[in-house]
Write a protein that holds these residues in place. Structure first.
Motif, PDB file in Angstrom:
ATOM      1  N   LEU A  69       0.828  -1.209   0.000  1.00 47.47           N
ATOM      2  CA  LEU A  69       0.000   0.000   0.000  1.00 47.47           C
ATOM      3  C   LEU A  69       0.862   1.259   0.000  1.00 47.47           C
ATOM      4  O   LEU A  69       0.570   2.230  -0.702  1.00 47.47           O
ATOM      5  CB  LEU A  69      -0.933  -0.007   1.210  1.00 47.47           C
ATOM      6  CG  LEU A  69      -1.856  -1.233   1.298  1.00 47.47           C
ATOM      7  CD1 LEU A  69      -2.664  -1.216   2.581  1.00 47.47           C
ATOM      8  CD2 LEU A  69      -2.792  -1.278   0.090  1.00 47.47           C
ATOM      9  N   GLU A 111       1.830  17.205   2.369  1.00 47.31           N
ATOM     10  CA  GLU A 111       0.712  17.923   3.005  1.00 47.31           C
ATOM     11  C   GLU A 111      -0.593  17.679   2.268  1.00 47.31           C
ATOM     12  O   GLU A 111      -1.648  17.516   2.867  1.00 47.31           O
ATOM     13  CB  GLU A 111       1.010  19.425   3.018  1.00 47.31           C
ATOM     14  CG  GLU A 111       1.816  19.843   4.227  1.00 47.31           C
ATOM     15  CD  GLU A 111       2.141  21.333   4.202  1.00 47.31           C
ATOM     16  OE1 GLU A 111       3.044  21.709   4.942  1.00 47.31           O
ATOM     17  OE2 GLU A 111       1.510  22.089   3.408  1.00 47.31           O
ATOM     18  N   ASP A 112      -0.491  17.627   0.940  1.00 44.53           N
ATOM     19  CA  ASP A 112      -1.689  17.471   0.120  1.00 44.53           C
ATOM     20  C   ASP A 112      -2.290  16.067   0.217  1.00 44.53           C
ATOM     21  O   ASP A 112      -3.393  15.809  -0.230  1.00 44.53           O
ATOM     22  CB  ASP A 112      -1.349  17.783  -1.341  1.00 44.53           C
ATOM     23  CG  ASP A 112      -2.581  18.239  -2.091  1.00 44.53           C
ATOM     24  OD1 ASP A 112      -3.411  18.949  -1.478  1.00 44.53           O
ATOM     25  OD2 ASP A 112      -2.735  17.866  -3.262  1.00 44.53           O
ATOM     26  N   MET A 113      -1.503  15.182   0.785  1.00 43.77           N
ATOM     27  CA  MET A 113      -1.929  13.779   0.908  1.00 43.77           C
ATOM     28  C   MET A 113      -3.106  13.634   1.863  1.00 43.77           C
ATOM     29  O   MET A 113      -3.978  12.801   1.688  1.00 43.77           O
ATOM     30  CB  MET A 113      -0.731  12.994   1.450  1.00 43.77           C
ATOM     31  CG  MET A 113      -0.913  11.547   1.415  1.00 43.77           C
ATOM     32  SD  MET A 113      -0.335  11.038  -0.175  1.00 43.77           S
ATOM     33  CE  MET A 113      -0.314   9.327   0.028  1.00 43.77           C
ATOM     34  N   GLY A 114      -3.143  14.433   2.896  1.00 43.77           N
ATOM     35  CA  GLY A 114      -4.182  14.315   3.918  1.00 43.77           C
ATOM     36  C   GLY A 114      -3.595  13.770   5.214  1.00 43.77           C
ATOM     37  O   GLY A 114      -2.397  13.524   5.313  1.00 43.77           O
ATOM     38  N   ILE A 170      -5.698   8.097   6.811  1.00 42.56           N
ATOM     39  CA  ILE A 170      -5.453   7.272   5.608  1.00 42.56           C
ATOM     40  C   ILE A 170      -5.142   5.836   6.029  1.00 42.56           C
ATOM     41  O   ILE A 170      -5.692   4.874   5.490  1.00 42.56           O
ATOM     42  CB  ILE A 170      -4.248   7.811   4.783  1.00 42.56           C
ATOM     43  CG1 ILE A 170      -4.452   9.261   4.402  1.00 42.56           C
ATOM     44  CG2 ILE A 170      -4.053   6.975   3.521  1.00 42.56           C
ATOM     45  CD1 ILE A 170      -3.182   9.933   3.887  1.00 42.56           C
ATOM     46  N   LEU A 222      -7.267   2.537   5.103  1.00 45.71           N
ATOM     47  CA  LEU A 222      -6.655   1.423   4.344  1.00 45.71           C
ATOM     48  C   LEU A 222      -6.717   0.131   5.151  1.00 45.71           C
ATOM     49  O   LEU A 222      -6.930  -0.949   4.605  1.00 45.71           O
ATOM     50  CB  LEU A 222      -5.205   1.756   3.973  1.00 45.71           C
ATOM     51  CG  LEU A 222      -5.046   2.814   2.885  1.00 45.71           C
ATOM     52  CD1 LEU A 222      -3.580   3.210   2.728  1.00 45.71           C
ATOM     53  CD2 LEU A 222      -5.580   2.321   1.541  1.00 45.71           C
ATOM     54  N   VAL A 238     -10.046  -1.573   4.770  1.00 45.15           N
ATOM     55  CA  VAL A 238     -10.255  -2.273   3.487  1.00 45.15           C
ATOM     56  C   VAL A 238      -9.388  -3.527   3.399  1.00 45.15           C
ATOM     57  O   VAL A 238      -9.828  -4.560   2.910  1.00 45.15           O
ATOM     58  CB  VAL A 238      -9.931  -1.323   2.300  1.00 45.15           C
ATOM     59  CG1 VAL A 238     -10.160  -2.033   0.969  1.00 45.15           C
ATOM     60  CG2 VAL A 238     -10.764  -0.060   2.373  1.00 45.15           C
ATOM     61  N   HIS A 239      -8.150  -3.391   3.879  1.00 45.92           N
ATOM     62  CA  HIS A 239      -7.190  -4.491   3.666  1.00 45.92           C
ATOM     63  C   HIS A 239      -6.975  -5.328   4.911  1.00 45.92           C
ATOM     64  O   HIS A 239      -6.111  -5.036   5.724  1.00 45.92           O
ATOM     65  CB  HIS A 239      -5.855  -3.936   3.160  1.00 45.92           C
ATOM     66  CG  HIS A 239      -5.988  -3.277   1.838  1.00 45.92           C
ATOM     67  ND1 HIS A 239      -6.130  -3.987   0.676  1.00 45.92           N
ATOM     68  CD2 HIS A 239      -6.061  -1.970   1.504  1.00 45.92           C
ATOM     69  CE1 HIS A 239      -6.262  -3.150  -0.326  1.00 45.92           C
ATOM     70  NE2 HIS A 239      -6.227  -1.913   0.142  1.00 45.92           N
TER      71      HIS A 239
END
Lengths: 115, 456
Positions: free
Chosen positions: B14, B45-48, B53, B57, B60-61
């Motif tokens: 991931l 920074e723009d990733m969040g 996150i 993730l 889901v995984h």
């Protein structure tokens, strides 16, 4: 214009599926394409996109594969599956019905016959 | 972020995708004229929020546990232990060999369970990455062991070890095939040629059932791959090329007279009375066994039912078929018919249905997996075990075409291998959400992004 987050989050899977309707894309392309098509209104963060993409993949709505570009960069492309295409149709229909209904309410409701 | 993802095997997979995203974003920011350090900072920074996150993730995984199928496999292997003990070799007397048979069967169950779980927790993609090594190893290792084993076990026949490991050949072929993804016509040719040494070993043993299973499963996996344009030569062309192989093979067999001999064998298998003293002897004998087999034979207790298994000789004495002398090893390939003779045909049918049901379920589930090499693995494993079950059923019902051992039931060492194969199929299901195929083109060396994900 900055949109209210709750307005965007509910429809995000619809938007992602719609982006993939025209062809396979990798995550970064999706964010750029969404931004372009929404005229900068939707600034999706990678941290929101990837969990969403992975859960769509888990549900079988998208499939993914890796490909190495000429530049040597390896990207994970997402592809809309048949199941995803069907889900997109359904989501589009219900979104359009919802948007029309909201529009009617905002305009003050349907005019009574003969008014 | 990594700490939020509880499944450790999922972390690097991931993180890699997110790293690539950050690299793209950093490169675009660099093109816009941002200094390198600022570009990297802005990309991160723009990733969040990394914790959010990671949590998302992680949701889901998760590994997809297969406890039900693991339990069913172990339950069937336990039934196998009971049957191997109940129908053990009693040539020295009805009460002999119990401890030795029980000990061997329990050791096999223990080793089999360890192999099942070991393969279940194995990362299949590791096996896929070393596909050609596995293929070559599957030929070399038994050959080496075969060279030294006459010194260790002089009482065993020369091809004994090959006979045991031949069950792995369809899997070795499937992995070999996967190593030629996108390699064009050269890949098609080398894939098919890869089947030749494996088929040659089956011929040298000789084991017609192993050869048939290898050819059938190999053809199925190769057609499945060609149907997805796996080699990159076009779907229709690939399918035509693969289908041409059995056509050419059949033509060659016909020209050499082998096909005629096979058809003769098939004819005898269908009507054993045509040659009851020679080629149809076993069919005729099985026909005798099946006479008057009730749906369910009544026994006073479970212990008595188990004890009935050791009365094979008494039964054959009473029916006066062979004057008490059995012409073959009754405790191996023909164990299923002895289940029917002593317990009735319903228990045997239930056992065969449970085995075929398990393999069919694994096959259907396997074809739904997103990881293509995983689908190849499951296809090879389930076809191998499913066909073995089918051949064993045919043999035991009197259709004597191929000899075959019933998976998970017949043979102590064979049971360990069967359980390992099932474990491998289940590991495909377990790790499907994070299994990733290698990209077709190799990565060129380039500057790696030095962004640490260990920040909170």
């Amino acid at each position: 214009m900055e949109l209210e987050k709750s307005l965007v989050s509910g429809s995000m899977s619809l938007l992602v599926l719609k982006l993939l309707e025209d062809g396979d894309l990798y995550g970064y392309q999706m964010i750029a394409e969404l931004r372009r098509r929404s005229e900068d209104a939707f600034r999706l963060k990678a941290g929101t996109l990837y969990p969403l993409l992975h859960s769509l993949e888990e549900k079988g709505l998208v499939a993914a594969y890796e490909q190495t570009a000429e530049s040597g960069k390896t990207r994970r492309y997402y592809h809309l599956t048949k199941q995803g295409r069907d889900a997109l149709r359904e989501k589009e229909t219900s979104w359009n019905a919802y948007a029309r209904a909201v529009g009617r309410v905002l305009k003050g409701g349907a005019c009574p016959a003969g008014a | 972020m990594q700490e939020q993802i509880r499944w450790k095997r999922a972390r690097p997979v991931l993180i890699q995708e997110l790293e690539r995203h950050l690299e793209d974003q950093r490169d675009d920011l660099l093109k816009e004229g941002k200094p390198a350090e600022e570009a990297e900072r802005l990309a991160v920074e723009d990733m969040g929020d990394p914790v959010t996150i990671g949590t998302e993730l992680d949701r889901v995984h998760r590994p997809r546990p297969q406890w039900g199928l693991l339990g069913m496999t172990i339950a069937l292997a336990v039934i196998g232990v009971v049957l191997r003990v109940a129908f053990r070799d009693v040539s020295e007397g009805p009460n002999t060999g119990l401890n030795a048979a029980l000990e061997k069967a329990l050791v096999s169950l223990g080793l089999g369970t360890a192999a099942l779980l070991g393969m279940y927790f194995l990362d299949v993609s590791r096996l896929v990455r070393h596909a050609r090594t596995v293929y070559i190893g599957s030929l070399i290792v038994p050959a080496l062991l075969n060279t030294i084993h006459p010194y260790l076990y002089p009482h065993l026949y020369p091809s004994y070890l090959f006979t045991l490991t031949v069950v792995l050949y369809p899997l070795a072929y499937a992995l070999w095939l996967y190593s030629f993804r996108g390699k064009g016509w050269k890949g098609v040719l080398l894939t098919i040629l890869g089947g030749v040494p494996l088929a040659a070993v089956c011929c040298l043993i000789p084991s017609s059932s192993a050869l048939f299973i290898l050819l059938f499963s190999g053809l199925a996996v190769t057609l499945y791959a060609a149907g997805r344009d796996f080699f990159g030569v076009g779907r229709k062309k690939g399918l035509a090329a693969v289908l041409a192989v059995p056509a050419v093979l059949l033509a060659w067999l016909l020209s050499q007279g082998y096909l005629h001999s096979f058809l003769g064998r098939l004819k005898i298998a269908l009507s054993h009375e045509l040659d009851p003293q020679n080629k149809g002897f076993m069919g005729w004998m099985l026909h005798m066994f099946w006479k008057d087999v009730p749906p369910l034979r009544h026994h006073e207790s479970f212990g008595a039912a188990i004890q009935a298994g050791v009365r094979v000789r008494v039964y054959t004495d009473n029916t006066n078929i062979f004057g008490g002398k059995l012409p073959f090893d009754y405790s191996s390939d023909l164990l299923p018919v002895s289940v029917a003779v002593h317990w009735g045909w319903v228990p045997l049918l239930v056992l065969l249905a449970a085995l075929e049901g398990l393999f069919l379920w694994l096959l259907i589930k396997g074809l739904r997996q997103s990881y293509l090499p995983g689908r190849f693995v499951v296809l090879a494993v389930t076809l191998t075990l499913g066909l073995q079950t089918l051949f064993s059923a045919a043999l035991n019902f009197g259709f004597v075409l191929f000899s075959a051992s019933l998976p998970l039931v017949v043979g102590n060492f064979q049971t360990v291998l069967d359980m390992a194969l099932i474990g491998l199929a289940l590991s495909v299901f377990r790790g499907d959400s994070i299994a990733r195929e290698e990209p077709e083109k190799p990565l060129r060396p380039r500057r790696r992004l030095r962004i640490k994900f260990e920040y909170q």
